[in-house]
Design a protein around this motif. Structure first.
Motif, short mmCIF file in Angstrom:
data_model
loop_
_atom_site.label_atom_id
_atom_site.label_comp_id
_atom_site.label_asym_id
_atom_site.label_seq_id
_atom_site.Cartn_x
_atom_site.Cartn_y
_atom_site.Cartn_z
N SER A 195 35.06 46.25 0.68
CA SER A 195 36.05 47.16 0.62
C SER A 195 36.84 47.19 -0.91
O SER A 195 37.00 48.01 -1.17
N ALA A 196 37.10 46.04 -1.34
CA ALA A 196 37.88 45.96 -2.44
C ALA A 196 36.87 46.41 -3.77
O ALA A 196 37.38 47.02 -4.65
N ILE A 197 35.49 46.26 -3.44
CA ILE A 197 34.68 46.59 -4.52
C ILE A 197 34.78 48.21 -4.50
O ILE A 197 34.73 48.79 -5.55
N TYR A 198 34.46 48.65 -3.15
CA TYR A 198 34.50 50.17 -3.12
C TYR A 198 35.82 50.89 -3.63
O TYR A 198 35.63 51.87 -4.47
N ASP A 199 36.88 50.32 -3.40
CA ASP A 199 38.00 51.06 -3.77
C ASP A 199 38.21 50.80 -5.38
O ASP A 199 39.09 51.68 -5.66
N ARG A 200 37.55 49.98 -5.94
CA ARG A 200 37.56 50.21 -7.43
C ARG A 200 36.39 50.86 -8.11
O ARG A 200 36.11 51.21 -9.32
N GLY A 201 35.87 51.57 -7.23
CA GLY A 201 34.91 52.83 -7.63
C GLY A 201 33.39 52.36 -8.02
O GLY A 201 32.56 52.86 -8.66
N MET A 202 33.27 50.91 -7.57
CA MET A 202 31.76 50.49 -7.74
C MET A 202 31.16 50.21 -6.46
O MET A 202 31.56 50.69 -5.44
N ILE A 203 29.75 49.90 -6.83
CA ILE A 203 28.91 49.77 -5.61
C ILE A 203 28.73 48.35 -5.53
O ILE A 203 28.48 47.51 -6.46
N GLY A 204 28.68 47.98 -4.26
CA GLY A 204 28.40 46.49 -4.04
C GLY A 204 27.34 46.35 -2.95
O GLY A 204 27.05 47.34 -2.22
N ALA A 205 26.77 45.15 -2.60
CA ALA A 205 25.79 44.98 -1.70
C ALA A 205 26.02 43.58 -1.07
O ALA A 205 26.20 42.44 -2.05
N PHE A 206 25.70 43.42 -0.01
CA PHE A 206 25.54 41.95 0.63
C PHE A 206 23.93 41.52 0.63
O PHE A 206 23.18 42.37 0.54
N HIS A 207 23.89 40.02 0.19
CA HIS A 207 22.24 40.01 -0.31
C HIS A 207 22.21 38.40 -0.12
O HIS A 207 23.27 37.81 -0.37
N ASP A 208 20.97 37.96 0.50
CA ASP A 208 20.83 36.68 0.52
C ASP A 208 20.05 36.47 -0.66
O ASP A 208 18.96 36.62 -1.11
N TRP A 209 20.58 35.65 -1.65
CA TRP A 209 20.16 35.36 -2.81
C TRP A 209 18.72 34.31 -2.87
O TRP A 209 18.22 34.12 -3.82
N CYS A 210 18.47 33.84 -1.64
CA CYS A 210 17.24 33.01 -1.58
C CYS A 210 16.01 33.80 -1.29
O CYS A 210 15.04 33.49 -1.15
N GLU A 211 16.23 35.22 -1.15
CA GLU A 211 15.24 36.30 -0.97
C GLU A 211 15.25 37.28 -2.20
O GLU A 211 16.37 37.24 -2.69
N PRO A 212 14.01 37.66 -2.30
CA PRO A 212 14.32 38.74 -3.50
C PRO A 212 15.16 39.81 -3.30
O PRO A 212 15.18 40.32 -2.12
N PHE A 213 15.76 40.53 -4.15
CA PHE A 213 16.50 41.56 -4.09
C PHE A 213 15.80 42.71 -4.18
O PHE A 213 14.94 42.94 -4.90
N SER A 214 16.18 43.87 -3.18
CA SER A 214 15.03 44.85 -2.92
C SER A 214 15.69 46.13 -4.09
O SER A 214 16.31 46.88 -3.66
N THR A 215 15.07 45.87 -5.15
CA THR A 215 15.59 46.72 -6.17
C THR A 215 14.49 46.55 -7.20
O THR A 215 13.86 45.71 -7.45
N TYR A 216 14.51 47.72 -8.31
CA TYR A 216 13.65 48.11 -9.25
C TYR A 216 14.04 46.81 -10.49
O TYR A 216 15.34 46.59 -10.36
N PRO A 217 13.27 46.14 -11.24
CA PRO A 217 13.76 45.21 -12.30
C PRO A 217 14.70 45.84 -13.03
O PRO A 217 14.60 47.35 -13.38
N ARG A 218 15.67 45.20 -13.97
CA ARG A 218 16.54 45.69 -14.88
C ARG A 218 17.36 46.88 -14.37
O ARG A 218 17.51 48.08 -15.17
N THR A 219 17.80 46.76 -13.18
CA THR A 219 18.83 47.84 -12.48
C THR A 219 20.13 48.00 -12.70
O THR A 219 20.61 48.94 -13.12
N TYR A 220 20.60 46.79 -12.91
CA TYR A 220 22.04 46.57 -12.85
C TYR A 220 22.68 46.40 -14.11
O TYR A 220 22.04 45.56 -14.88
#
Length: 121
Positions: free
Chosen positions: A9-34
């Motif tokens: 909620s603090a991240i969204y209030d600042r107009g950004m996008i956030g996600a919960f993620h288990d960093w022991c697993e690959p993140f489901s996104t294209y490379p060089r996205t962020y």
């Protein structure tokens, strides 16, 4: 991480996008996205998880998802930040170290890492 307190909620209030993620697993996104990753005690949270979740594994996944010239802000224990500083050059990250005060008014190290743009010539 998905196993920590929900701060989205603090991240969204600042107009950004956030996600919960288990960093022991690959993140489901294209490379060089962020453009920016912020790791607040992320590495110390995962330090006892074992094989497949080592500091180097998490750094490799971060390197995969961050775009060239993108930033990674790392705030963690001194032992962790020292190790990251040693490994960062292997990922072609430029690192600057800053000392700041945390909530308890104690000095804490914050690393500002920037992924270099590279090309095979």
């Amino acid at each position: 991480p998905s196993s920590m307190k929900n701060t989205l909620s603090a991240i969204y209030d600042r107009g950004m996008i956030g996600a919960f993620h288990d960093w022991c697993e690959p993140f489901s996104t294209y490379p060089r996205t962020y453009d920016l990753l912020h790791a607040d005690h992320l590495f110390s949270h995962y330090k006892n998880r074992g094989e497949g979740c080592l500091l180097e594994d998490i750094m490799l996944e971060m390197d995969r998802v961050i775009r060239p010239q993108g930033f990674i802000i790392i705030r963690d224990e001194d032992s962790v930040t020292l190790r990251i500083r040693d490994l960062a050059s292997k990922f072609l990250w430029e690192v600057t170290s800053h000392s700041v005060e945390n909530k308890e008014n104690k000095a804490e190290t914050v690393l500002l890492c920037r992924k270099n743009f590279w090309a095979i010539v």
